[in-house]
Scaffold this active site. Structure first.
Site, PDB file in Angstrom:
ATOM      1  N   ARG A  45       0.831  -1.210   0.000  1.00  0.00           N
ATOM      2  CA  ARG A  45       0.000   0.000   0.000  1.00  0.00           C
ATOM      3  C   ARG A  45       0.869   1.265   0.000  1.00  0.00           C
ATOM      4  O   ARG A  45       0.525   2.262  -0.634  1.00  0.00           O
ATOM      5  CB  ARG A  45      -0.941   0.000   1.203  1.00  0.00           C
ATOM      6  CG  ARG A  45      -2.113  -0.943   0.979  1.00  0.00           C
ATOM      7  CD  ARG A  45      -3.027  -1.006   2.154  1.00  0.00           C
ATOM      8  NE  ARG A  45      -4.324  -1.550   1.747  1.00  0.00           N
ATOM      9  CZ  ARG A  45      -5.262  -1.918   2.591  1.00  0.00           C
ATOM     10  NH1 ARG A  45      -5.075  -1.782   3.892  1.00  0.00           N
ATOM     11  NH2 ARG A  45      -6.402  -2.395   2.155  1.00  0.00           N
ATOM     12  N   GLY A 361      -8.316  -9.246   1.609  1.00  0.00           N
ATOM     13  CA  GLY A 361      -7.111  -9.266   2.439  1.00  0.00           C
ATOM     14  C   GLY A 361      -6.353 -10.580   2.349  1.00  0.00           C
ATOM     15  O   GLY A 361      -5.182 -10.639   1.972  1.00  0.00           O
TER      16      GLY A 361
HETATM   17  P1  ADP Z   1     -10.623 -12.301   2.057  1.00  0.00           P
HETATM   18  O1  ADP Z   1      -9.968 -11.458   3.120  1.00  0.00           O
HETATM   19  O2  ADP Z   1      -9.668 -12.681   0.979  1.00  0.00           O
HETATM   20  O3  ADP Z   1     -11.894 -11.689   1.543  1.00  0.00           O
HETATM   21  P2  ADP Z   1     -11.933 -13.901   4.046  1.00  0.00           P
HETATM   22  O4  ADP Z   1     -11.578 -12.892   5.093  1.00  0.00           O
HETATM   23  O5  ADP Z   1     -13.350 -14.032   3.676  1.00  0.00           O
HETATM   24  O6  ADP Z   1     -11.035 -13.695   2.741  1.00  0.00           O
HETATM   25  O7  ADP Z   1     -11.513 -15.356   4.553  1.00  0.00           O
HETATM   26  C1  ADP Z   1     -10.191 -15.754   4.741  1.00  0.00           C
HETATM   27  C2  ADP Z   1     -10.078 -16.803   5.793  1.00  0.00           C
HETATM   28  O8  ADP Z   1     -10.958 -17.880   5.557  1.00  0.00           O
HETATM   29  C3  ADP Z   1      -8.697 -17.397   5.808  1.00  0.00           C
HETATM   30  O9  ADP Z   1      -8.014 -16.933   6.955  1.00  0.00           O
HETATM   31  C4  ADP Z   1      -8.918 -18.892   5.812  1.00  0.00           C
HETATM   32  O10 ADP Z   1      -8.127 -19.593   6.759  1.00  0.00           O
HETATM   33  C5  ADP Z   1     -10.378 -19.006   6.153  1.00  0.00           C
HETATM   34  N1  ADP Z   1     -10.956 -20.261   5.628  1.00  0.00           N
HETATM   35  C6  ADP Z   1     -11.030 -20.650   4.358  1.00  0.00           C
HETATM   36  N2  ADP Z   1     -11.517 -21.891   4.270  1.00  0.00           N
HETATM   37  C7  ADP Z   1     -11.751 -22.310   5.539  1.00  0.00           C
HETATM   38  C8  ADP Z   1     -12.240 -23.521   6.127  1.00  0.00           C
HETATM   39  N3  ADP Z   1     -12.578 -24.563   5.365  1.00  0.00           N
HETATM   40  N4  ADP Z   1     -12.359 -23.570   7.472  1.00  0.00           N
HETATM   41  C9  ADP Z   1     -12.000 -22.527   8.230  1.00  0.00           C
HETATM   42  N5  ADP Z   1     -11.520 -21.375   7.744  1.00  0.00           N
HETATM   43  C10 ADP Z   1     -11.393 -21.264   6.415  1.00  0.00           C
HETATM   44 MG    MG Z   2     -10.297 -11.240   5.231  1.00  0.00          MG
END
Ligand code: ADP
Ligand code: MG
Length: 407
Positions: A45, A361
């Site tokens: 950033r 993120g």
């Molecule tokens: P982003 O920030 O990219 O939008 P999110 O904040 O929605 O993504 O989600 C990210 C988190 O989701 C990660 O830290 C990951 O560990 C968790 N995650 C993904 N799949 C699973 C799962 N099957 N069980 C638990 N946590 C999960």
């Molecule tokens: Mg996130």
């Protein structure tokens, strides 16, 4: 999306006729993670904030940069703007450009800015969230504070697309000064706009932890894309909603009805995992197993999409011309549960002639972790929540307030 965001040239900072005799206030996105040892975890950033600051310090009369780091409740030294000064000092090494921090906004700040005018000095105001007025619940307090900030300059350039929530320094200040957007801001908007006029087929890959945080974007993708591939913990809520066993995997009971109706309305578009990586407990010693189908046995936890799902998703991705990816496919932070996310990230990074937009993120963290070459990506958004908000809402306040002034 609203067409008003398609033609931003008139509010782009390049249209400012002459900045030579102007005091410029830049709202930059400086919100980087600072760890316990006071190190910057990822400076991307700051890298994006640099070009505008660099350009302005070379042409404007004076430059004041405003931004926030984290969510400080007090003047926490770890979240002081001073933590990011070495980054900029390093950028300006071998130049005559100097950097100064303003701890407060008072008569002294005016005097300092005036004193160093035309002297190639960049002023950074202390973390704007150290000032309680910035996000005060009382809008009048925010307005008054914005007015006070505005007095420190002649023009305002917002280059902080990720800092999309309304506050004194992101929104109200634009009411009191001639205002524009900067290059990092415009780039985010221009690139995200690509998904609103997509080459077909348009495939959305959605994952991550919670369906509840992504309802708006999911609803929109179900409407405007041709396929929505769903992985991550979010997929278990969908599977459970249609009566498939999910063991002890994470899911959101209060979202089962919503998931069910999404599937009923968009059966042909939604693509759910057909197998999973599962473990008995999240303990490292626990054996990693793969399910034979979409069901997860009792006592097991789903931690990633399985190999057949990866193949299924990959074939959909290869057919697509436009792709939006938000949300990891599993708990990729643990290498043993990272295959799904890693395969998707790497496949996208090698594709050619497709429009590929990725953001979120953790999604960006995963891309940085798994892809050395990121050439396939048209755009990796630094916006986080702002990206989701921009895509799924009609209005984007920090941009609207600037557009309104140019009407
Ligand atoms: P982003 O920030 O990219 O939008 P999110 O904040 O929605 O993504 O989600 C990210 C988190 O989701 C990660 O830290 C990951 O560990 C968790 N995650 C993904 N799949 C699973 C799962 N099957 N069980 C638990 N946590 C999960
Ligand atoms: Mg996130």
């Amino acid at each position: 999306m609203n067409n008003k965001y398609l033609h931003l040239d008139r509010v782009y900072y390049k249209t400012i006729e002459n900045v030579c005799n102007k005091k410029v206030i830049i709202r930059a996105c400086l919100n980087v993670e600072i760890d316990k040892e006071y190190n910057i975890v990822n400076d991307s950033r700051l890298q994006q904030a640099f070009p505008l600051i660099n350009e302005m310090v070379n042409v404007a009369q004076s430059v004041l940069v405003i931004g926030h780091i984290g969510r400080p409740k007090t003047r926490d030294p770890r979240l002081s703007i001073k933590q990011i000064i070495p980054f900029f000092k390093n950028k300006f090494k071998n130049t005559s450009i100097r950097i100064k921090v303003l701890d407060d906004i008072d008569q002294d700040s005016f005097t300092k800015i005036k004193m160093y005018s035309k002297n190639k000095t960049v002023f950074f105001l202390e973390n704007i969230r150290f000032f309680s007025e910035e996000e005060s619940e009382d809008i009048r307090v925010q307005e008054n504070f914005a007015m006070k900030l505005a007095k420190l300059g002649d023009i305002f350039i917002n280059d902080a697309f990720p800092d999309y929530r309304i506050s004194a320094s992101t929104y109200y200040i634009a009411r009191y000064l001639p205002s524009y957007i900067g290059p990092a801001y415009k780039n985010e908007v221009d690139k995200l706009n690509l998904i609103f006029n997509p080459n077909k087929p348009f495939v959305a890959i959605m994952g991550g932890a919670k369906l509840s945080e992504k309802i708006d974007i999911l609803n929109l993708m179900l409407k405007i894309s041709d396929k929505v591939l769903i992985g991550g913990a979010m997929s278990y809520t969908f599977l459970k909603a249609i009566g498939i066993q999910i063991g002890s995997s994470l899911f959101e009971p209060e979202k089962l009805e919503l998931a069910k109706s999404m599937i009923e309305n968009y059966k042909h578009k939604i693509c759910l995992p057909i197998d999973h990586v599962i473990v008995k407990s999240l303990d490292i010693l626990s054996n990693i197993e793969i399910t034979k189908n979409s069901a997860i046995p009792d006592d097991y936890v789903g931690v990633d999409i399985g190999p057949n799902t990866i193949k299924l998703f990959e074939s959909e991705i290869l057919h697509a011309s436009t792709i939006l990816w938000n949300g990891p496919m599993g708990m990729f932070e643990n290498t043993s549960f990272a295959n799904g996310t890693k395969n998707i990230a790497m496949l996208l990074s090698h594709l050619k002639n497709k429009v590929i937009i990725a953001g979120g993120g953790e999604t960006v963290q995963a891309i940085n972790k798994f892809c050395e070459n990121k050439n396939g990506y048209t755009h990796i958004s630094n916006g986080g929540g702002a990206m989701l908000f921009y895509i799924s809402n009609e209005n984007f306040p920090t941009l609207d307030v600037i557009l309104e002034k140019h009407n």
